[in-house]
Scaffold this motif. Structure first.
Motif, PDB file in Angstrom:
ATOM      1  N   HIS A  42      -2.439   5.231   0.975  1.00 14.00           N
ATOM      2  CA  HIS A  42      -1.593   5.097   2.156  1.00 14.00           C
ATOM      3  C   HIS A  42      -2.168   4.049   3.107  1.00 14.00           C
ATOM      4  O   HIS A  42      -1.418   3.220   3.669  1.00 14.00           O
ATOM      5  N   ASP A  99       6.732   4.195  -1.037  1.00 13.86           N
ATOM      6  CA  ASP A  99       6.020   3.216  -0.209  1.00 13.86           C
ATOM      7  C   ASP A  99       5.928   1.872  -0.924  1.00 13.86           C
ATOM      8  O   ASP A  99       6.166   0.818  -0.331  1.00 13.86           O
ATOM      9  N   ARG A 139       9.822  10.784   6.158  1.00 14.16           N
ATOM     10  CA  ARG A 139       9.399   9.380   6.362  1.00 14.16           C
ATOM     11  C   ARG A 139      10.569   8.569   6.927  1.00 14.16           C
ATOM     12  O   ARG A 139      10.909   7.486   6.452  1.00 14.16           O
ATOM     13  N   LEU A 173      11.470   8.186  -1.075  1.00 20.49           N
ATOM     14  CA  LEU A 173      10.881   8.556   0.212  1.00 20.49           C
ATOM     15  C   LEU A 173      11.521   9.834   0.741  1.00 20.49           C
ATOM     16  O   LEU A 173      12.750   9.944   0.800  1.00 20.49           O
ATOM     17  N   THR A 191       6.246   9.973  -2.878  1.00 10.86           N
ATOM     18  CA  THR A 191       6.123   9.264  -1.599  1.00 10.86           C
ATOM     19  C   THR A 191       5.431   7.928  -1.788  1.00 10.86           C
ATOM     20  O   THR A 191       5.853   6.904  -1.230  1.00 10.86           O
TER      21      THR A 191
END
Length: 1005
Positions: free
Chosen positions: A540, A582, A615, A611, A578
């Motif tokens: 991340h 991204d 988010r 996502l 996730t």
């Protein structure tokens, strides 16, 4: 009153007879007299007025001084302060306030309320308690006055030689005596200014503030430059500095600058600095600048340590006034030898001499080297403090700002209930002892240590307790995080090398700084302090870092792509949904930068599927990016409106404002200028952007307003918004406002007749695009280049601009740009129309008109039909041309489109003149024709002729043939024929001979 009440006049406290001798205001005896409970009042008088001061007890039991003045039967009073606050400067200030109060009380109160409580870096720091004012440096001030006749003044001396004190005095003197004739700007530098972007932004902000204080109205291009090429920054600043205003720029503490790029750019600035600007640098060391040439030509004035050294008389006056000490001749000689005129050392000596120790014994232990200064601080200042104060000083040494609560967290020897009260008490003790503690607000709730003293304390901690340093930073980070001050907590965590805490805070704050605040540059600076391993291990954080690199324009697209591949290789197998979202979102944005529409669509849909709803900030940005891939403007409008609404609801300010700008641009293309303006104004309102408090990420909205004003031919407003958009774009680290802004400035300059300046701004945009590896701007820059070249009548340069896009204007219709290249076809049509290839223009534009109508791109429909009408007119199909143009103007007139038609230049102007003569120019056509005539009267020295046309005219006047002129100018014969045709049109001549005759009649030849 004079016989019974003590008086202060001519800076001396005169006591009633039989008590004591006179006491200088500001001396130790003065503060002792004030603190004595038996002394409850005094009378103060100076050239401004007078008042009576009385000591009164407030609710909390402390004593304070209150000033009273009676005038016109009314009694006015104001707060003076505690006994330790009553400096001569404070007494003078209150006198002026009370005198002004009696004349205009509301204005006086308003003036007081408006006074800043903290000195910003764009003003000289506050002068110390009357001590510094007791040293009048008249000769040095006069030398600084005389230095204004040269380019650069350099003040170099070791720390503590009074450089800032001297320049602060001169700053005030300059504003009093020359403030109406010349502006003065001040910038105090610190280590953070080693970022070239921050450095040049600070200079620009200081200049702007100085000019505003001098009531000089000038528009600046920007104030900070996070990702612009520095050569572009410098060229733009020097260009702006040539606008005729006179200004002095003071850069204090230049020795903190170590970045070689800044020194190189300062050399460039000095080389090109206009004579109206005087630069003054103050530094502890000789700056690594190339000064030989300006020193040789007498363009440099230098003040060194030998110039700043105190004279014996100044030293004697200082000690007598501040410490109440009179040295013997022998002691004076010893002090002069030890100090060598060093002002900071003298201040340290004066502190020691306030005690009961004989001056000779103090001087015997004092030496003047830097090592000795540390020893002196350690032995004569630090060692003489109580143990509790010593622990407090070391515990708070690393803090950049001190508050009672933060100090309590650092100094936790007491219980939680007593710790803050203890910290407050210790701060008061240190402040009263004048131990190098500087208040930052009038309430004395925030402090900082004097720079030299803090350096000593930090070194003391590192020498005596090296293991404590990291612990202290961690305590500061703990406190800041508990108080919700995440930015401060992050700074202290990074200083403590507490990577785990820093990573956790960055993960919490990262998306907020990217999408809500739109400050990619600051996020990038924080992340670059983390070890590379941290970014690799935490996907991340790695994604956030890649976003920051991309949005700030700090790296090539390939660098961002490489980091993305590394994240996929390391975490791809175990990647969560996730993380996959991204990665897809970032790939969609990379594709958008490359104008790869198909990939934008693919990756955007992947991101939105992967996502989660939590988010929402990133999902909103992906939806916004997807809107740019729509071919139909109605679809783009719908998606942008949804992205705008969602982003505002989520507080994602960056995405919301960018969506608003593109939504407004879509409205402009759809033929809806009024709605576009409403969207932009609403976005500014929601962002809270106003003149008194600009929001950096709102720069893109100001670019949108600039485009709107330009279309309406409101050139001054367009220029103002464009410059502001560039400035705000620099502050937030976004590259798009800069690119759009400079392209727009080029068009504005051309519309104002400054075509060469327009070329300069196009080249600046090109430099920025090259630095950021931006490819999507090339089409817009080519269109502007074609426009500028045609305005100059330079077909060769216009064709060159087309060749940069892979278009050969010499080829036939079969080699014209194909499907999806409507804008390139419009550029080529303008060049062919200027060459007289009118039939080819009609064939070229037919498919463009069909596509633009299908996409509902109304503005391009206007352009296509106006060009077609111009071509029909040249083909002698006048009725058809007039009918087509009339239909077009009827559609455009209701919304006020102007530049769309004005920028088509002379071909359309001729057609409209024919319409007017035939009586077909009605309503909006009349308005447009009036503006058209004014826009074509360019302020050139040879009437309306371009430089190349004038050159051709001169050669024609010598009797040369077209071929001979073409050979002389190294151009094609066809180009010369076009120039001659333009000459005949502008001079209202039928042939070459008439053109020369008319030119002579008008004084052109």
């Amino acid at each position: 009153m004079a016989r019974t009440t003590p008086r202060v006049e001519q800076e001396i406290l005169v006591l009633p007879e039989g008590k004591k001798s006179a006491v200088p205001v500001g001396s130790q005896q003065w503060y002792s007299w004030l603190a004595d409970e038996q002394n409850s009042s005094f009378f103060f008088v100076n050239e401004a007025g007078s008042f009576t001061a009385r000591k009164e007890r407030r609710k909390r039991g402390r004593w304070y001084w209150i000033a009273y003045r009676s005038q016109g039967g009314k009694l006015a009073k104001t707060y003076l302060g505690r006994s330790e606050d009553l400096t001569l400067e404070r007494l003078r200030e209150v006198t002026s306030r009370l005198v002004g109060h009696s004349v205009n009380q509301p204005n006086a109160v308003l003036h007081i309320l408006r006074q800043p409580v903290v000195a910003p870096p764009f003003l000289p720091p506050p002068r110390s308690l009357s001590a510094d004012r007791m040293i009048e440096r008249t000769a040095l001030l006069e030398r600084l006055d005389q230095s204004l006749n040269v380019k650069l003044t350099l003040v170099t001396a070791p720390a503590g030689f009074g450089k800032t004190m001297l320049l602060s005095k001169w700053y005030e003197r300059f504003r009093q005596h020359q403030g109406n004739e010349r502006a003065i700007a001040w910038l105090t530098l610190d280590e953070r200014d080693n970022d070239p972007a921050r450095f040049w932004s600070g200079i620009w902000s200081a200049l702007r503030g100085g000019l505003e204080r001098a009531n000089i109205d000038v528009t600046f291009p920007f104030s900070s430059t996070p990702q612009m090429p520095l050569e572009t920054v410098l060229a733009t600043q020097v260009s702006a500095l040539r606008k005729g205003f006179r200004c002095v720029l003071i850069l204090d503490d230049y020795h903190v600058i170590t970045h070689p790029q800044i020194h190189e750019d300062m050399n460039v600035l000095l080389t090109h600095l206009p004579s109206s600007i005087h630069l003054l640098l103050a530094s502890r060391s000789e700056p690594p600048l190339v000064l030989g040439k300006i020193r040789f030509y007498g363009e440099l004035v230098e003040l060194r340590a030998s110039d700043l050294r105190l004279t014996p008389d100044e030293t004697r006056c200082f000690l007598h006034t501040i410490a109440g000490v009179v040295l013997s001749d022998e002691e004076q000689d010893v002090l002069e030898q030890r100090l060598d005129g060093w002002i900071a050392g003298l201040h340290v000596v004066s502190l020691a001499m306030r005690g009961h120790e004989p001056p000779g014994e103090v001087l015997a232990r004092f030496t003047g080297s830097q090592r000795s200064l540390f020893d002196y601080f350690a032995e004569e200042v630090f060692a003489r403090q109580p143990e509790a104060v010593q622990r407090f000083l070391l515990s708070t040494a690393l803090l950049t700002e001190l508050t009672p609560a933060l100090c309590a967290a650092m100094y936790d020897d007491h219980g939680p209930q007593d710790s803050e009260a203890c910290a407050r008490s210790l701060l008061d003790t240190i402040a009263r002892a004048n131990l190098f503690l500087v208040p930052l607000d009038v309430e004395r709730q925030r402090y900082r240590y004097h720079a030299l003293f803090r350096e000593f304390l930090c070194e003391k901690v590192r020498r005596s307790q090296p293991c404590l340093v990291s612990s202290l930073y961690r305590r500061a980070a703990d406190f800041s995080e508990q108080q919700g001050m995440r930015e401060e907590a992050l700074e202290y965590a990074l200083a403590a090398q507490d990577s785990e805490r820093a990573k956790r805070l960055l993960e919490q704050m990262g998306e907020e700084w990217l999408w809500k605040k739109g400050e990619a540059r600051r996020l990038l600076a924080w992340m670059q302090k983390l070890p590379d391993r941290s970014l690799e291990e935490h996907p991340h954080l790695g994604i956030l870092y890649a976003w920051a690199l991309l949005l700030s324009g700090s790296s090539d697209l390939e660098v961002v792509e490489t980091r993305l591949y590394a994240i996929e290789e390391r975490h791809g197998a175990a990647a969560s949904g996730t993380l996959r979202g991204d990665i897809a979102a970032l790939r969609a944005r990379l594709a958008a930068f490359r104008k790869d529409t198909s990939q934008v669509i693919v990756f955007s849909h992947q991101a939105l599927q992967a996502l989660p709803k939590e988010r929402a900030l990133l999902r909103a940005d992906v939806a916004f990016g997807l809107s740019g891939a729509c071919r139909n403007l109605d679809d783009s409008y719908r998606m942008l409106a949804e992205a705008q609404h969602l982003s505002f609801a989520l507080g994602s300010l960056r995405t919301a404002l960018f969506a608003s700008r593109y939504l407004a641009a879509t409205c402009v293309d759809q033929g809806k200028l009024t709605e576009a303006e409403a969207i932009l104004q609403y976005a500014l309102h929601l962002a809270g952007d106003r003149e008194q408090a600009r929001v950096p990420v709102a720069g893109i909205i100001h670019i949108g307003l600039a485009e709107l004003c330009y279309e309406r031919n409101e050139l001054a407003a367009a220029q103002r918004h464009a410059l502001l958009g560039i400035e705000l774009g620099e502050r937030c680290g976004e590259i798009k406002p800069l690119l759009f802004g400079y392209c727009l400035l080029a068009l504005i300059s051309a519309a104002q007749g400054e075509i060469e300046q327009g070329w300069q701004q196009v080249w600046q945009a090109e430099k920025i695009a090259l630095m950021g590896k931006v490819t999507w701007l090339s089409e817009r820059m080519a269109a502007i280049a074609v426009h500028l070249a045609l305005l100059q009548g330079d077909l060769g340069k216009a064709k060159w601009a087309l060749r940069q896009r892979g278009i050969d204007a010499e080829q036939g219709i079969e080699h014209a740009p194909g499907d999806g290249q409507e804008n390139e076809r419009l550029m080529l049509a303008r060049v062919w129309l200027a060459e007289g290839k009118d039939l080819a223009v009609l064939h070229l534009l037919d498919p463009v008109g069909a596509v633009t109508r299908q996409r509902k791109h109304q503005r391009n429909v206007f352009v296509v039909q106006a060009l077609q009408a111009s071509a029909l007119f040249e083909l002698q199909k006048h009725q058809q041309a007039v009918q087509l143009l009339s239909e077009t103007l009827n559609l455009a007139g209701s919304e006020g489109y102007l530049r769309t038609f004005l920028d088509l230049g002379e071909p359309l102007h001729k057609l409209m003149q024919r319409m007017e003569r035939a009586g077909n120019a009605k309503g909006y056509a009349h308005q447009l024709l009036d503006v058209f005539g004014g826009s074509l009267n360019l302020p050139e020295p040879r009437g309306s002729l371009s430089e190349r046309e004038y050159e051709v005219l001169q050669l024609v006047a010598t009797g040369m043939s077209n071929q001979a002129i073409a050979d002389t100018l190294i151009v094609a014969v066809s180009t010369i024929k076009v120039h001659i045709r333009h000459l005949c049109q502008k001079l209202e001549a039928q042939n070459r001979i008439q053109a020369v005759a008319r030119a002579r009649e008008r004084g052109i030849l």
